[in-house]
Design a protein around this motif. Sequence first.
Motif, PDB file in Angstrom:
ATOM      1  N   UNK A 297       6.542 -43.470  11.976  1.00  0.00           N
ATOM      2  CA  UNK A 297       6.098 -42.617  10.879  1.00  0.00           C
ATOM      3  C   UNK A 297       6.899 -41.317  10.877  1.00  0.00           C
ATOM      4  N   UNK A 298       7.121 -40.796   9.684  1.00  0.00           N
ATOM      5  CA  UNK A 298       7.937 -39.583   9.551  1.00  0.00           C
ATOM      6  C   UNK A 298       7.264 -38.553   8.657  1.00  0.00           C
ATOM      7  N   UNK A 299       7.525 -37.275   8.963  1.00  0.00           N
ATOM      8  CA  UNK A 299       7.129 -36.177   8.085  1.00  0.00           C
ATOM      9  C   UNK A 299       8.300 -35.871   7.164  1.00  0.00           C
ATOM     10  N   UNK A 300       7.996 -35.304   6.021  1.00  0.00           N
ATOM     11  CA  UNK A 300       9.042 -34.847   5.116  1.00  0.00           C
ATOM     12  C   UNK A 300       9.581 -33.500   5.579  1.00  0.00           C
ATOM     13  N   UNK A 301      10.338 -32.855   4.712  1.00  0.00           N
ATOM     14  CA  UNK A 301      10.876 -31.538   5.030  1.00  0.00           C
ATOM     15  C   UNK A 301       9.735 -30.529   5.086  1.00  0.00           C
ATOM     16  N   UNK A 302       9.683 -29.691   6.120  1.00  0.00           N
ATOM     17  CA  UNK A 302       8.593 -28.713   6.208  1.00  0.00           C
ATOM     18  C   UNK A 302       8.737 -27.614   5.171  1.00  0.00           C
ATOM     19  N   UNK A 303       7.631 -26.916   4.929  1.00  0.00           N
ATOM     20  CA  UNK A 303       7.630 -25.779   4.021  1.00  0.00           C
ATOM     21  C   UNK A 303       8.500 -24.680   4.611  1.00  0.00           C
ATOM     22  N   UNK A 304       9.261 -24.011   3.784  1.00  0.00           N
ATOM     23  CA  UNK A 304      10.127 -22.956   4.310  1.00  0.00           C
ATOM     24  C   UNK A 304       9.354 -21.650   4.459  1.00  0.00           C
ATOM     25  N   UNK A 305       9.872 -20.784   5.299  1.00  0.00           N
ATOM     26  CA  UNK A 305       9.280 -19.472   5.548  1.00  0.00           C
ATOM     27  C   UNK A 305      10.289 -18.440   5.075  1.00  0.00           C
ATOM     28  N   UNK A 306       9.873 -17.456   4.258  1.00  0.00           N
ATOM     29  CA  UNK A 306      10.828 -16.443   3.799  1.00  0.00           C
ATOM     30  C   UNK A 306      11.483 -15.723   4.972  1.00  0.00           C
ATOM     31  N   UNK A 307      12.789 -15.581   4.906  1.00  0.00           N
ATOM     32  CA  UNK A 307      13.584 -14.862   5.915  1.00  0.00           C
ATOM     33  C   UNK A 307      13.575 -15.522   7.287  1.00  0.00           C
ATOM     34  N   UNK A 308      13.209 -16.802   7.332  1.00  0.00           N
ATOM     35  CA  UNK A 308      13.261 -17.537   8.602  1.00  0.00           C
ATOM     36  C   UNK A 308      14.259 -18.675   8.446  1.00  0.00           C
ATOM     37  N   UNK A 309      14.866 -19.045   9.552  1.00  0.00           N
ATOM     38  CA  UNK A 309      15.838 -20.134   9.476  1.00  0.00           C
ATOM     39  C   UNK A 309      15.413 -21.277  10.372  1.00  0.00           C
TER      40      UNK A 309
ATOM     41  N   UNK B 173       8.851 -28.162  15.436  1.00  0.00           N
ATOM     42  CA  UNK B 173       9.916 -27.329  14.884  1.00  0.00           C
ATOM     43  C   UNK B 173       9.683 -25.880  15.282  1.00  0.00           C
ATOM     44  N   UNK B 174      10.757 -25.203  15.627  1.00  0.00           N
ATOM     45  CA  UNK B 174      10.683 -23.789  16.001  1.00  0.00           C
ATOM     46  C   UNK B 174      11.426 -22.979  14.950  1.00  0.00           C
ATOM     47  N   UNK B 175      10.711 -22.117  14.261  1.00  0.00           N
ATOM     48  CA  UNK B 175      11.313 -21.254  13.255  1.00  0.00           C
ATOM     49  C   UNK B 175      11.736 -19.943  13.904  1.00  0.00           C
ATOM     50  N   UNK B 176      12.863 -19.408  13.454  1.00  0.00           N
ATOM     51  CA  UNK B 176      13.336 -18.114  13.948  1.00  0.00           C
ATOM     52  C   UNK B 176      13.509 -17.187  12.760  1.00  0.00           C
ATOM     53  N   UNK B 177      13.126 -15.919  12.946  1.00  0.00           N
ATOM     54  CA  UNK B 177      13.364 -14.940  11.894  1.00  0.00           C
ATOM     55  C   UNK B 177      14.861 -14.638  11.840  1.00  0.00           C
ATOM     56  N   UNK B 178      15.356 -14.437  10.627  1.00  0.00           N
ATOM     57  CA  UNK B 178      16.766 -14.110  10.462  1.00  0.00           C
ATOM     58  C   UNK B 178      17.053 -12.722  11.013  1.00  0.00           C
ATOM     59  N   UNK B 179      18.320 -12.465  11.243  1.00  0.00           N
ATOM     60  CA  UNK B 179      18.749 -11.187  11.816  1.00  0.00           C
ATOM     61  C   UNK B 179      18.239 -10.023  10.963  1.00  0.00           C
ATOM     62  N   UNK B 180      17.665  -9.041  11.629  1.00  0.00           N
ATOM     63  CA  UNK B 180      17.129  -7.883  10.919  1.00  0.00           C
ATOM     64  C   UNK B 180      15.666  -8.027  10.543  1.00  0.00           C
ATOM     65  N   UNK B 181      15.078  -9.195  10.797  1.00  0.00           N
ATOM     66  CA  UNK B 181      13.670  -9.439  10.496  1.00  0.00           C
ATOM     67  C   UNK B 181      12.911  -9.710  11.785  1.00  0.00           C
TER      68      UNK B 181
END
Length: 80
Positions: free
Chosen positions: A2-14, A27-35
Motif C-alpha cells: 500500500x502507498x500514500x500519495x504526495x503529502x501536503x506541503x508546508x509553507x517555507x519548508x522543503x 517524512x522529515x520536513x525542514x524549514x528553508x534557510x532563514x525560517x
Amino acid sequence: TAYCGTPKSVPHASLRLKKTYSVGQVLHFKCQKGYDKQPPTSGTCTCKKVNGKIIWTPLDMQCTNDSSHKEGWSSPIIES
C-alpha cells in the motif's frame, strides 16, 4: 504493498519528494534557510493505514521568519 500519495506541503519548508511512499514511511520536513520552526512541532509525518484507508498523519508545523515569535520569551526571574 500500500502507498500514500504526495503529502501536503508546508509553507517555507522543503522535502525531497519521491513518487511513492509506502505504509510506515516517515517524512522529515525542514524549514528553508532563514525560517524557523515554531512550536508545537515535530516536523514529521507518517504514512499509515487507518480503518482501511491509507493516510498521512497530521503535520503540525509552521516555518516563519517573523522575529516577533522569538521576542517575549524570557526566563523567569526567581527571587529568594
